[in-house]
Design a protein around this motif. Structure first.
Motif, PDB file in Angstrom:
ATOM      1  N   THR A 132     -29.453  14.672 -16.545  1.00 37.66           N
ATOM      2  CA  THR A 132     -30.450  14.487 -17.794  1.00 37.66           C
ATOM      3  C   THR A 132     -31.645  13.679 -17.173  1.00 37.66           C
ATOM      4  OG1 THR A 132     -29.245  12.752 -18.664  1.00 37.66           O
ATOM      5  CG2 THR A 132     -28.868  14.987 -19.643  1.00 37.66           C
TER       6      THR A 132
ATOM      7  N   GLN B  96     -24.300  14.585 -24.483  1.00 39.85           N
ATOM      8  CA  GLN B  96     -25.483  15.093 -24.031  1.00 39.85           C
ATOM      9  C   GLN B  96     -26.220  16.475 -24.581  1.00 39.85           C
ATOM     10  OE1 GLN B  96     -26.463  13.495 -21.589  1.00 39.85           O
ATOM     11  NE2 GLN B  96     -24.598  12.520 -20.775  1.00 39.85           N
TER      12      GLN B  96
ATOM     13  N   ASN C 253     -29.957  15.677 -25.855  1.00 38.97           N
ATOM     14  CA  ASN C 253     -30.796  15.844 -24.593  1.00 38.97           C
ATOM     15  C   ASN C 253     -31.494  17.249 -24.823  1.00 38.97           C
ATOM     16  OD1 ASN C 253     -31.206  13.141 -23.267  1.00 38.97           O
ATOM     17  ND2 ASN C 253     -29.140  13.454 -22.826  1.00 38.97           N
TER      18      ASN C 253
END
Length: 399
Positions: free
Chosen positions: A297, A331, A334
């Motif tokens: 990321t 995640q 993101n």
């Protein structure tokens, strides 16, 4: 007049019955099919299909029903078909590495593939390809034996590469191409005949021959034209990265994949207008394979700030979908963040559809059903708008 009418009626009746036969498929479990094939000394024609495959249906309706096709297959082969998503289908799909539809396999009584066809085609071409199964030495599997036993002549190598190309075996084609082209004198690679063969078959960046050609890209451009040379190298790198990603995801062919990664990094170390996306994609593939999602990321965040990054939105959306597919739930925000950043850039219709699809996937994974339905509706409306405007639409991602 009466006789003429009767004649025309008979002719019409004959025409109507001219195509009244079709391939007959035997129903049984796979073990029984193999036993029958061995007992009858027949090769199995195996139709690997799915219920949603359009070309599969076209072949079944327009090719399998031709008398000439039906007669050849019914008199020659033991014909079987399996839905790759039902019953024994998924296990057979994995066993025989079926990855596209339709795939037609020709298998002997020992369960070994002797020939493989992928995709739809005309009845005449289908019969011609099927005939090769009766001469295994002319198939990819027969040619493999010759090539692997040391026959690296151009005739054998090119026939083998052509057979692998028809069977959609790009990775195997890369391995064979590497052996063949690396065996040629370096100076011969620049000759028009060998260059044209390389354009068609040399798809492996870990090949010494490929590296030599790339090092002489300028000479190739002046001799054969930049419009032909540059797309070849760019497409070869892109396809290689895709094959590396697939290898890491499936955990197969990792040795060859790592060789490709090392070769690409070395070749592109000097930099080109497409080096940055290719090399960054390799980093992301390795981060994902190692479960290093924080590094993944962070790298995508860096890309989002890089105004010189080629096709940035396309790249970030692809990375975001990889996060939704494989990363831990922590995640997912993101992916939504990147979608919002792209949306601020006033994206085109194609990209807007991709963003709606992406958000739908994220919300569905997060259990936010209502939000996911809103995004699904938005994506559907945008696709309709694109169709009305004659614009291309992106393929739908699986949830």
């Amino acid at each position: 007049m009466k006789k003429l009418f009767i004649g025309l009626t008979c002719l019409a009746a004959l025409s109507a019955s001219a195509q009244n036969r079709e391939i007959t498929f035997k129903e049984a479990d796979w073990k029984t099919q193999l036993a029958t094939a061995k007992k009858e000394n027949k090769i199995i024609f195996f139709d690997a299909y799915t219920s949603w495959c359009g070309p599969c249906k076209v072949m079944a309706k327009e090719v399998f029903t031709k008398d000439s096709v039906a007669d050849l297959f019914n008199n020659t082969f033991l014909n079987v078909k399996y839905d790759m998503e039902k019953g024994e289908g998924p296990a057979l799909k994995d066993k025989y590495e079926v990855s596209a539809f339709p795939t037609y396999l020709f298998i002997n009584g020992d369960g070994e593939i002797v020939h493989k066809i992928v995709g739809s085609m005309s009845a005449s071409e289908f019969m011609q390809e099927a005939g090769k199964a009766l001469k295994p030495e002319s198939t990819a599997f027969g040619l493999a034996k010759k090539f692997n036993n040391g026959d690296h002549s151009e005739a054998t190598a090119v026939a083998y590469l052509e057979a692998l190309e028809k069977a959609y075996e790009a990775d195997k084609m890369g391995i064979v191409a590497k052996v063949y082209f690396d065996g040629l004198p370096a100076s011969a690679l620049m000759e028009e005949h060998n260059w044209n063969l390389a354009l068609k078959y040399l798809n492996n960046p870990s090949s010494q021959a490929f590296a030599y050609l790339y090092a002489n890209k300028g000479k190739l451009e002046s001799t054969y034209g930049a419009e032909k040379v540059n797309p070849y190298f760019r497409n070869t790198f892109s396809m290689a990265v895709y094959s590396v990603k697939r290898a890491y995801e499936k955990k197969t062919g990792l040795k060859e994949a790592k060789e490709k990664v090392a070769a690409i990094r070395k070749i592109l170390s000097g930099g080109t207008n497409y080096s940055k996306p290719i090399l960054t994609q390799l980093d992301l593939i390795e981060y994902a394979a190692a479960g290093q999602w924080d590094k993944f990321t962070s790298r995508v965040d860096a890309v989002s700030k890089d105004n010189d990054f080629t096709s940035k939105n396309y790249f970030i959306i692809g990375a975001a979908n990889d996060v939704v597919t494989s990363a831990p739930a922590a995640q997912y925000p993101n992916a939504l963040k990147w979608a919002s950043q792209i949306e601020k850039s006033n994206p085109d219709l194609f990209t807007s559809i991709q963003l709606a699809d992406l958000r739908k996937r994220v919300f569905k994974k997060q259990g936010k059903t209502a939000e996911a339905e809103v995004m699904a509706t938005k994506a559907q409306d945008l696709r309709k708008e694109a169709m009305q405007k004659g614009k291309m639409t992106p393929p739908m991602m699986k949830d």
